[in-house]
Design a protein around this motif. Structure first.
Motif, short mmCIF file in Angstrom:
data_model
loop_
_atom_site.label_atom_id
_atom_site.label_comp_id
_atom_site.label_asym_id
_atom_site.label_seq_id
_atom_site.Cartn_x
_atom_site.Cartn_y
_atom_site.Cartn_z
N ASN A 68 -12.29 8.56 -13.19
CA ASN A 68 -10.85 8.79 -12.99
C ASN A 68 -10.17 7.67 -12.21
O ASN A 68 -8.98 7.77 -11.93
CB ASN A 68 -10.63 10.12 -12.28
N GLY A 69 -10.92 6.65 -11.82
CA GLY A 69 -10.33 5.53 -11.10
C GLY A 69 -10.42 5.62 -9.59
O GLY A 69 -10.02 4.70 -8.89
N LYS A 70 -10.92 6.73 -9.06
CA LYS A 70 -11.06 6.88 -7.61
C LYS A 70 -12.13 5.90 -7.11
O LYS A 70 -13.20 5.82 -7.68
CB LYS A 70 -11.47 8.31 -7.28
N PRO A 71 -11.85 5.14 -6.04
CA PRO A 71 -12.86 4.20 -5.55
C PRO A 71 -14.02 4.92 -4.86
O PRO A 71 -13.84 5.95 -4.21
CB PRO A 71 -12.09 3.33 -4.55
N MET A 72 -15.21 4.36 -5.05
CA MET A 72 -16.38 4.85 -4.33
C MET A 72 -17.29 3.67 -4.01
O MET A 72 -17.17 2.60 -4.62
CB MET A 72 -17.13 5.91 -5.13
N VAL A 81 -14.17 7.12 0.41
CA VAL A 81 -13.25 6.04 0.77
C VAL A 81 -11.96 6.17 -0.03
O VAL A 81 -11.94 6.74 -1.12
CB VAL A 81 -13.87 4.64 0.55
N SER A 82 -10.90 5.63 0.52
CA SER A 82 -9.61 5.60 -0.17
C SER A 82 -8.79 4.45 0.38
O SER A 82 -8.90 4.11 1.57
CB SER A 82 -8.87 6.93 0.04
N ILE A 83 -7.98 3.85 -0.48
CA ILE A 83 -7.08 2.78 -0.06
C ILE A 83 -5.70 3.00 -0.66
O ILE A 83 -5.55 3.69 -1.66
CB ILE A 83 -7.62 1.38 -0.46
N SER A 84 -4.70 2.40 -0.02
CA SER A 84 -3.33 2.49 -0.50
C SER A 84 -2.58 1.25 -0.06
O SER A 84 -2.88 0.66 0.99
CB SER A 84 -2.66 3.75 0.07
N HIS A 85 -1.61 0.84 -0.87
CA HIS A 85 -0.77 -0.29 -0.50
C HIS A 85 0.62 -0.09 -1.06
O HIS A 85 0.81 0.50 -2.13
CB HIS A 85 -1.36 -1.61 -1.00
N ASP A 86 1.59 -0.52 -0.31
CA ASP A 86 2.99 -0.50 -0.75
C ASP A 86 3.66 -1.69 -0.09
O ASP A 86 3.96 -1.67 1.11
CB ASP A 86 3.66 0.81 -0.35
N GLY A 87 3.84 -2.75 -0.85
CA GLY A 87 4.37 -3.98 -0.27
C GLY A 87 3.39 -4.52 0.75
O GLY A 87 2.19 -4.62 0.49
N SER A 88 3.86 -4.85 1.94
CA SER A 88 2.99 -5.40 2.98
C SER A 88 2.29 -4.32 3.80
O SER A 88 1.49 -4.64 4.67
CB SER A 88 3.79 -6.32 3.90
N ALA A 89 2.58 -3.05 3.54
CA ALA A 89 1.93 -1.95 4.26
C ALA A 89 0.69 -1.52 3.50
O ALA A 89 0.74 -1.27 2.29
CB ALA A 89 2.88 -0.77 4.40
N VAL A 90 -0.44 -1.47 4.20
CA VAL A 90 -1.68 -1.01 3.58
C VAL A 90 -2.31 0.05 4.47
O VAL A 90 -2.07 0.12 5.68
CB VAL A 90 -2.68 -2.17 3.33
N ALA A 91 -3.12 0.91 3.84
CA ALA A 91 -3.84 1.95 4.56
C ALA A 91 -5.21 2.11 3.93
O ALA A 91 -5.41 1.83 2.75
CB ALA A 91 -3.07 3.27 4.53
N ALA A 92 -6.16 2.58 4.73
CA ALA A 92 -7.52 2.84 4.26
C ALA A 92 -8.03 4.06 5.00
O ALA A 92 -7.63 4.36 6.13
CB ALA A 92 -8.42 1.64 4.53
N ALA A 93 -8.93 4.79 4.34
CA ALA A 93 -9.53 5.97 4.96
C ALA A 93 -11.01 6.03 4.60
O ALA A 93 -11.42 5.61 3.53
CB ALA A 93 -8.83 7.25 4.50
N VAL A 94 -11.79 6.57 5.54
CA VAL A 94 -13.23 6.76 5.35
C VAL A 94 -13.58 8.16 5.82
O VAL A 94 -13.15 8.58 6.90
CB VAL A 94 -14.05 5.73 6.16
N ALA A 95 -14.33 8.89 5.00
CA ALA A 95 -14.91 10.17 5.40
C ALA A 95 -16.42 10.00 5.34
O ALA A 95 -16.98 9.71 4.29
CB ALA A 95 -14.47 11.30 4.46
N VAL A 96 -17.08 10.14 6.48
CA VAL A 96 -18.51 9.88 6.56
C VAL A 96 -19.30 10.80 5.64
O VAL A 96 -20.30 10.40 5.07
CB VAL A 96 -18.99 9.98 8.02
#
Length: 200
Positions: A68-72, A81-96
């Motif tokens: 489905n395109g979800k990163p792993m 894991v998850s990532i997001s970007h919108d212009g110069s703003a970026v975010a990342a998340a990790v669930a152990v």
């Protein structure tokens, strides 16, 4: 900004962080237009930085898409894991040890009533008395929660994020088996995280 939103679940947000130097990240983005490549490599760079702090043994793993395109992370099925970007703003998340989704949204200038109705349905009139900039900001917060949920779930846009019931001025809540949090106290731009799993 880096914050632990739940035991084992971390979110980071940055403005134009250093791009990922990981060779598979660079190869995966090679055919992208320059602007998109820059945003995606910045998001992947932030993710790798967060991984090096939270789960260092997995920080150099290849980032691969699911069906489905979800990163792993290849070889690390329990590290979400998850990532997001919108212009110069970026975010990342990790669930152990679980699922995670993150979304960052820059407010759009003067969002239409149609967009508000689609995302908020019967709650849309709650935006009517807000000044235009505040209205756009609150709508961005709602959308960031909705997007984070479908990213954590792995359904993406096919999961119909606009159908997820999120209140105006969101803080925390649940969607199915996932919990979500809008990081209003931690970020100057709308960033939300959804998570679930064994430790969540």
């Amino acid at each position: 900004m880096r914050v632990q939103v739940s035991p084992g679940v971390w979110v980071a947000q940055a403005w134009q962080p250093p791009p990922s130097a990981h060779p598979t990240d660079r190869r995966a983005m090679a055919s992208q237009p320059a602007w998109r490549r820059a945003e995606r490599l910045a998001a992947r760079g932030l993710l790798r930085q967060l991984l090096s702090e939270i789960a260092p043994e997995s920080a150099q793993a290849r980032l691969v898409p699911t069906r489905n395109g979800k990163p792993m992370l290849a070889g690390w099925p329990t590290v979400g894991v998850s990532i997001s970007h919108d212009g110069s703003a970026v975010a990342a998340a990790v669930a152990v040890d679980g699922q995670v989704g993150v979304d960052v949204q820059l407010p759009i200038h003067r969002p239409s009533d149609r967009i508000a109705r689609r995302c908020l349905r019967e709650r849309a009139p709650e935006l009517d008395d807000l000044p235009p900039d505040q209205r756009a900001l609150e709508l961005a917060w709602v959308w960031s929660v909705q997007e984070a949920c479908v990213k954590a779930d792995g359904t993406g846009i096919a999961g119909r994020p606009w159908a997820i019931d999120v209140p105006v001025r969101p803080h925390t809540g649940r969607w199915g088996r996932l919990r979500w949090i809008a990081l209003r106290d931690n970020c100057t731009v709308p960033v939300s995280c959804a998570y679930g799993g064994a430790r969540c």
